[in-house]
Scaffold this motif. Structure first.
Motif, short mmCIF file in Angstrom:
data_model
loop_
_atom_site.label_atom_id
_atom_site.label_comp_id
_atom_site.label_asym_id
_atom_site.label_seq_id
_atom_site.Cartn_x
_atom_site.Cartn_y
_atom_site.Cartn_z
N VAL B 330 0.86 -1.19 0.00
CA VAL B 330 0.00 0.00 0.00
C VAL B 330 0.90 1.24 0.00
N THR B 331 0.51 2.26 -0.74
CA THR B 331 1.33 3.47 -0.72
C THR B 331 0.48 4.73 -0.87
N ALA B 332 1.10 5.86 -0.54
CA ALA B 332 0.40 7.15 -0.60
C ALA B 332 1.40 8.26 -0.96
N PRO B 333 1.78 8.33 -2.24
CA PRO B 333 2.72 9.40 -2.63
C PRO B 333 2.14 10.80 -2.44
N LYS B 334 0.87 10.92 -2.17
CA LYS B 334 0.28 12.24 -1.93
C LYS B 334 0.86 12.91 -0.69
N ALA B 335 1.59 12.14 0.12
CA ALA B 335 2.28 12.76 1.26
C ALA B 335 3.21 13.89 0.79
N LEU B 336 3.64 13.83 -0.46
CA LEU B 336 4.58 14.82 -0.99
C LEU B 336 3.90 16.08 -1.51
N THR B 337 2.63 15.96 -1.86
CA THR B 337 1.92 17.07 -2.51
C THR B 337 0.83 17.68 -1.66
N GLY B 338 0.39 16.95 -0.64
CA GLY B 338 -0.84 17.30 0.05
C GLY B 338 -2.01 16.73 -0.71
N ARG B 339 -3.19 16.84 -0.10
CA ARG B 339 -4.39 16.33 -0.78
C ARG B 339 -4.84 17.34 -1.82
N LEU B 354 2.33 4.67 -13.99
CA LEU B 354 3.79 4.71 -14.13
C LEU B 354 4.44 3.57 -13.36
N SER B 355 3.81 3.15 -12.27
CA SER B 355 4.29 1.98 -11.54
C SER B 355 4.21 0.74 -12.42
N LEU B 356 3.12 0.63 -13.17
CA LEU B 356 2.97 -0.50 -14.10
C LEU B 356 4.04 -0.42 -15.18
N ARG B 357 4.29 0.80 -15.67
CA ARG B 357 5.25 0.98 -16.76
C ARG B 357 6.68 0.66 -16.32
N ASP B 358 7.03 1.18 -15.11
CA ASP B 358 8.43 1.12 -14.69
C ASP B 358 8.75 -0.01 -13.71
N GLY B 359 7.72 -0.73 -13.27
CA GLY B 359 7.98 -1.81 -12.31
C GLY B 359 8.52 -1.31 -10.98
N VAL B 360 8.01 -0.19 -10.54
CA VAL B 360 8.47 0.35 -9.25
C VAL B 360 7.29 1.04 -8.55
N VAL B 361 7.18 0.79 -7.25
CA VAL B 361 6.10 1.38 -6.46
C VAL B 361 6.69 2.49 -5.60
N PRO B 362 6.19 3.72 -5.72
CA PRO B 362 6.74 4.81 -4.92
C PRO B 362 6.41 4.61 -3.44
N HIS B 363 7.20 5.24 -2.60
CA HIS B 363 7.01 5.08 -1.17
C HIS B 363 6.14 6.21 -0.60
N THR B 364 5.73 6.00 0.64
CA THR B 364 4.99 7.02 1.38
C THR B 364 6.02 7.77 2.21
N ALA B 365 6.42 8.93 1.72
CA ALA B 365 7.47 9.68 2.42
C ALA B 365 6.95 10.15 3.77
N ASP B 377 0.94 -3.32 4.85
CA ASP B 377 2.27 -3.36 4.25
C ASP B 377 2.48 -2.03 3.53
N LEU B 378 2.75 -0.99 4.32
CA LEU B 378 2.92 0.33 3.72
C LEU B 378 4.34 0.45 3.16
N VAL B 379 4.43 0.85 1.90
CA VAL B 379 5.75 1.03 1.28
C VAL B 379 6.34 2.31 1.85
N ARG B 380 7.45 2.18 2.60
CA ARG B 380 8.04 3.33 3.28
C ARG B 380 9.51 3.47 2.92
N ASP B 381 10.05 4.61 3.26
CA ASP B 381 11.49 4.90 3.18
C ASP B 381 12.05 5.04 1.77
N GLU B 382 11.69 4.11 0.89
CA GLU B 382 12.21 4.20 -0.49
C GLU B 382 11.28 3.42 -1.41
N PRO B 383 11.34 3.73 -2.72
CA PRO B 383 10.50 2.99 -3.67
C PRO B 383 10.84 1.51 -3.64
N ARG B 384 9.84 0.71 -3.99
CA ARG B 384 10.04 -0.74 -3.98
C ARG B 384 9.92 -1.27 -5.41
#
Lengths: 94, 412
Positions: B330-339, B354-365, B377-384
């Motif tokens: 699970v992830t929430a890249p909106k932490a970087l932009t606000g809602r 883009l996750s589908l395209r690049d095979g990478v899931v961004p993290h929740t900063a 299972d929150l993706v944290r610290d770095e992209p997975r």
């Protein structure tokens, strides 16, 4: 005698109220170019008319405004009304 | 039934103008949150927002549109153009063989806030100078449907069009409705959402909602699923997607496909005080069913991520019920932009594609400590790095809206 409102003044008001763009920039001689060809629709003219009222005290009724086809017609109406001290029908001078 | 594919997209956000700039920031964990600088915010309890920087409207819009557009509509117009360019569609100019005609193309855009900034300026004139000083363009510049209308007019898109308002859920509903429109026979729909309300009046309205963080540090102000979550940071911007019939894309030789909109569902919560649970879980289940997928097929969830403890808990519960504890990243890249309200769902959708395209899931900063009982299972610290083939995107709108979209890789 100088006209109360000249083409440069009208140009300034049109641009301020309704913008300009490259496609139909109100540069050059546009006195007889229809407003529709210049890209100014009825809302743009209403916005401009509000500014003309504020600056020149000439209040043009909406139904008169929509009949004006060119900048020359608008200038004639405003200047004629001010000069004559006797406004055309549908026009009030403050 | 015809397939709805994404053939173009664009974003304007506090961390990037354009898809690749935004995505680079997301993967780098670069946030766009800072003190509001468009007016003196020092007297307000909340001061932080995600603001778009470096957007010069005159560089992106014809001069004729400047006196009549709110800042949010300017973003919408810029993004629509970028998205159409990305899709290789130039309405009105390339009516060559295979190109869609004007009535083959529609617009569905969501806005939750309308033209606050524009309206605030006109209200100031109303009170200080009088009614005749109010711009005639106020008549539509404030309106939720104005983005749809302006995009339609500018590009000559005369097909079935709509505006949807459902607070943060509206942007996903717009994409869902675009898919429905395509299935009803329209070849292509420009869809998405955008919002901006960072003027004094818009700010007051947002704060009145009671969910805006009062924290002063950008990295601590919006912490979705963290035990220290204390509200969200408002942001501005959104995303626009070109949703197209797969046959249409083939016919005109569309340059790319980011993915398919495989499923969508919208549900509405029971009234407050009813004791019944949120309908978010049902939205997830219905969207999966609509996509003909099971929970096992979903590689990642882009969460609504309210940043309010009871709402985070409710979302975690819904995800646990469908996927099992720790059952899906699970992830929430909106932490970087606000809602981003109407813009939020579409930006998440863009990231999911883009996750589908690049095979990478961004993290929740920024989120550091997730309560154990959330079972996330929150993706944290770095992209997975993950070869995801399908993603679920969620959005909840204040007062009961839930929306869920399933997107899959273009070849799936």
């Amino acid at each position: 005698m100088t006209e109360p409102m000249d083409m440069n003044t009208l140009r300034r008001i049109l641009v301020a109220c309704a913008g300009e763009d490259e496609a139909a920039a109100p540069a050059g001689d546009i006195l007889d170019v229809p407003f529709t060809d210049l890209g100014y629709d009825s809302l743009a003219l209403m916005e401009s008319a509000a500014r003309i009222k504020q600056e020149f005290g000439v209040d043009i009724a909406d139904d008169v405004l929509t009949e004006l086809e060119t900048p020359r017609a608008l200038l004639d109406l405003v200047n004629g009304s001010v000069r004559a001290g006797r406004p055309a029908e549908g026009v009030r001078v403050a | 039934m015809s397939d709805a594919v994404i053939t173009g997209m664009s974003v304007a956000s506090p961390i990037g103008l354009g898809t690749e700039e935004h995505w680079k920031s997301v993967l780098a964990g670069r946030h766009g949150i800072g003190e509001v600088d468009r007016f003196d915010v020092s007297g307000y309890p909340s001061r932080l927002a995600g603001q778009i920087r470096g957007f010069e409207a005159a560089d992106h819009l014809p001069g004729r549109l400047l006196p009549q557009t709110d800042v949010s509509t300017r973003y919408a117009l810029a993004m629509a153009r970028w998205a159409l360019e990305d899709a290789g569609v130039e309405p009105g100019t390339t009516a060559g063989p295979g190109a869609p005609a004007d009535y083959d193309m529609g617009v569905v855009v969501s806005s939750a806030q309308g033209g606050f900034d524009f309206t605030h300026r006109e209200f100031r004139k109303l009170w200080s100078q009088g009614p005749e000083y109010v711009s005639v363009y106020e008549s539509f510049a404030w309106f939720y449907a104005v983005d749809t209308g302006q995009i339609s007019i500018r590009h000559g898109l005369r097909g079935p069009s709509a505006a949807l308002v459902a607070e943060q859920a509206g942007g996903l509903d717009a994409v869902g409705h675009a898919r429905r429109t395509v299935r009803r026979g329209t070849r292509l729909v420009v869809a998405g959402g955008v919002d901006s309300a960072l003027d004094p009046w818009g700010w007051a309205a947002q704060l009145a909602g009671g969910r805006v963080s009062t924290a002063r540090e950008p990295e601590r102000a919006f912490l979705p699923f963290d035990r220290d979550a204390g509200g969200h940071v408002p942001g501005e911007g959104g995303a626009i997607l070109v949703v197209e019939d797969a046959d249409s894309a083939r016919e005109r030789g569309a340059p790319r496909r980011y993915g398919r909109i495989a499923g969508h569902a919208a549900t509405f919560d029971p009234p407050p005080g009813s004791g019944r649970p949120s309908a978010l879980r049902r939205a997830v289940e219905l969207a999966l069913a609509d996509a003909g997928r099971t929970a096992h097929d979903i590689g990642v969830v882009f969460a609504d991520a309210a940043g309010v403890p009871e709402l985070d808990r409710a979302e975690a519960e819904a995800l646990r019920a469908v996927f099992g504890p720790y059952g899906v990243p699970v992830t929430a890249p909106k932490a970087l932009t606000g809602r981003l309200y109407g813009g939020g769902g579409p930006v998440d959708l863009l990231c999911a594609l883009l996750s589908l395209r690049d095979g990478v899931v961004p993290h929740t900063a920024h989120t550091a400590r997730v309560p154990e009982d959330y079972g996330l299972d929150l993706v944290r610290d770095e992209p997975r790095g993950l070869p995801v083939r399908s993603a679920l995107v969620l959005a909840r709108g204040r007062r009961g809206f839930n929306s869920a979209v399933v997107v899959t890789a273009p070849d799936s």
